[in-house]
Design an enzyme around this catalytic site. Structure first.
Site, short mmCIF file in Angstrom:
data_model
loop_
_atom_site.label_atom_id
_atom_site.label_comp_id
_atom_site.label_asym_id
_atom_site.label_seq_id
_atom_site.Cartn_x
_atom_site.Cartn_y
_atom_site.Cartn_z
N LYS A 179 16.71 -17.81 -44.30
CA LYS A 179 15.31 -18.10 -43.94
C LYS A 179 15.00 -17.47 -42.59
O LYS A 179 15.78 -17.61 -41.64
CB LYS A 179 15.06 -19.61 -43.90
CG LYS A 179 13.63 -19.96 -43.47
CD LYS A 179 13.22 -21.36 -43.87
CE LYS A 179 13.66 -22.46 -42.95
NZ LYS A 179 13.14 -22.36 -41.57
N ASP B 285 17.75 -24.63 -38.37
CA ASP B 285 18.09 -24.55 -36.94
C ASP B 285 17.52 -25.76 -36.20
O ASP B 285 17.72 -25.91 -34.99
CB ASP B 285 17.65 -23.21 -36.32
CG ASP B 285 16.17 -22.93 -36.47
OD1 ASP B 285 15.45 -23.76 -37.04
OD2 ASP B 285 15.74 -21.85 -36.00
N SER B 286 16.85 -26.66 -36.94
CA SER B 286 16.49 -27.97 -36.39
C SER B 286 17.74 -28.71 -35.93
O SER B 286 17.66 -29.68 -35.18
CB SER B 286 15.75 -28.81 -37.44
OG SER B 286 16.49 -28.84 -38.65
N GLU C 56 4.89 -24.56 -43.08
CA GLU C 56 5.02 -25.76 -42.23
C GLU C 56 3.69 -26.05 -41.54
O GLU C 56 3.11 -25.15 -40.90
CB GLU C 56 6.13 -25.56 -41.19
CG GLU C 56 6.26 -26.77 -40.25
CD GLU C 56 7.54 -26.81 -39.44
OE1 GLU C 56 8.42 -25.95 -39.65
OE2 GLU C 56 7.65 -27.70 -38.57
N ASP D 145 18.96 -20.96 -42.08
CA ASP D 145 18.10 -20.32 -41.08
C ASP D 145 18.87 -19.24 -40.33
O ASP D 145 20.01 -19.47 -39.89
CB ASP D 145 17.66 -21.36 -40.03
CG ASP D 145 16.33 -21.99 -40.35
OD1 ASP D 145 15.48 -21.32 -40.97
OD2 ASP D 145 16.14 -23.16 -39.97
N GLU E 246 11.60 -16.63 -39.80
CA GLU E 246 10.26 -17.11 -39.44
C GLU E 246 9.35 -15.96 -39.03
O GLU E 246 9.77 -15.09 -38.25
CB GLU E 246 10.36 -18.09 -38.26
CG GLU E 246 11.14 -19.35 -38.58
CD GLU E 246 11.13 -20.35 -37.42
OE1 GLU E 246 10.44 -20.11 -36.41
OE2 GLU E 246 11.83 -21.37 -37.55
O1 KIV Z 1 14.97 -25.88 -39.14
C1 KIV Z 1 14.42 -26.63 -39.96
O2 KIV Z 1 14.85 -27.75 -40.23
C2 KIV Z 1 13.23 -26.14 -40.63
C3 KIV Z 1 12.40 -27.15 -41.37
C4 KIV Z 1 11.52 -27.87 -40.42
C5 KIV Z 1 11.63 -26.52 -42.46
O3 KIV Z 1 12.91 -24.98 -40.54
#
Ligand code: KIV
Length: 277
Positions: A122, A55-56, A191, A94, A124
């Site tokens: 994924k 989600d980056s 992280e 994510d 969090e």
């Molecule tokens: O969203 C993302 O790119 C991430 C990485 C920083 C691990 O969660």
């Protein structure tokens, strides 16, 4: 960017069992974030083992100031684009901010990204995710639990800061890992945690541990693709290395950067102390 050779096209897909075997043999694996088909193709040429549709993308693709505005629809769109162009890497996707706050949402939104082409979702957090992890795995959805600095909680942390620095924080992180692994988590992602703590997590649990800013002893390493290509809109974090201009990228092109990163991760020459906490 280069074309796939017949050998590269027919490479078997990386699965969770592949990662487990690599861990058992003390071998590492590479992971990069990816959001579209062209880069996904280049990552297959470069043999990248796992891809994260992070989600980056909210920041590096959409220009947002955090990951919070990213939607499930965004994740589905980018996952479909990546999955069409890469049949080798294990694809982790994510679940974005607040899309797994209830079990019902976690199930519906995992279904959406898995049907788009993800192999693993994924999420969090820590021990509080145990029920979600357990229900998802029972429904055929493997999870990667992201701990340490969890960007979706930036407003709780009050900024992007290294986590697990005090003894009590380190103990809590270990306990969180234990709870989610016992609940059925397939991968842990750490992280911005001190290298020694990440090493302990990696040695303690029998699931693959991916690190970003977590030192060289993790089972796998991940970087945001734009960061490792030197495409920054803000000062890069300490754990970032630009592989496009790096000495070990002989061809100084994008596929060369992915190949150099993959090799450095496999040989544990990245990250160095300079990129760790
Ligand atoms: O969203 C993302 O790119 C991430 C990485 C920083 C691990 O969660």
């Amino acid at each position: 960017m280069g074309y796939l050779t017949t050998e590269q096209k027919s490479k078997p897909p990386i699965t969770l069992s592949t990662l487990n075997k690599l861990k058992a043999n003390g071998e590492t694996f590479s992971c990069l974030t990816c959001y579209d088909a062209s880069f996904a193709h280049a990552m297959q040429v470069a043999d990248i083992d796992t891809i994260l549709i992070g989600d980056s993308l909210g920041m590096v693709v959409q220009g947002q100031t955090s990951t919070l505005p990213v939607t499930v629809e965004d994740m589905v769109y980018h996952t479909k684009n990546v999955a069409r162009a890469n049949n080798h890497a294990l694809i982790i996707c994510d679940l974005p901010f607040m899309s797994y706050a209830t079990l019902t949402d976690a199930i519906a939104n995992s279904k959406a990204v898995m049907q788009a082409g993800a192999n693993v979702v994924k999420i969090e957090g820590g021990a509080e995710l145990a029920e979600i992890v357990s229900v998802l795995v029972k429904n055929g959805v493997p999870t990667c639990v992201h701990l340490g600095l969890t960007p979706q909680s930036v407003n709780v942390f009050g900024g992007y800061k290294v986590q697990g620095k005090t003894e009590s924080q380190a103990e809590k992180l270990l306990k969180d890992c234990e709870t989610v692994v016992n609940a059925g988590a397939s991968i842990l992602l750490l992280e911005c945690v001190p290298s020694e703590l990440a090493k302990k997590v990696t040695q303690t649990f029998n699931v693959p541990v991916i690190g970003i800013g977590a030192g060289v002893d993790c089972d796998g390493q991940v970087l945001v693709m734009h960061d490792m290509l030197g495409v920054y809109t803000r000062k890069p974090a300490k754990f970032v290395k630009d592989f496009l201009t790096a000495e070990e990228n002989a061809t100084k092109d994008i596929t060369g950067a992915f190949k150099a990163y993959h090799k450095a991760v496999k040989e544990r020459t990245f990250p160095t102390a300079e990129h760790s906490f």
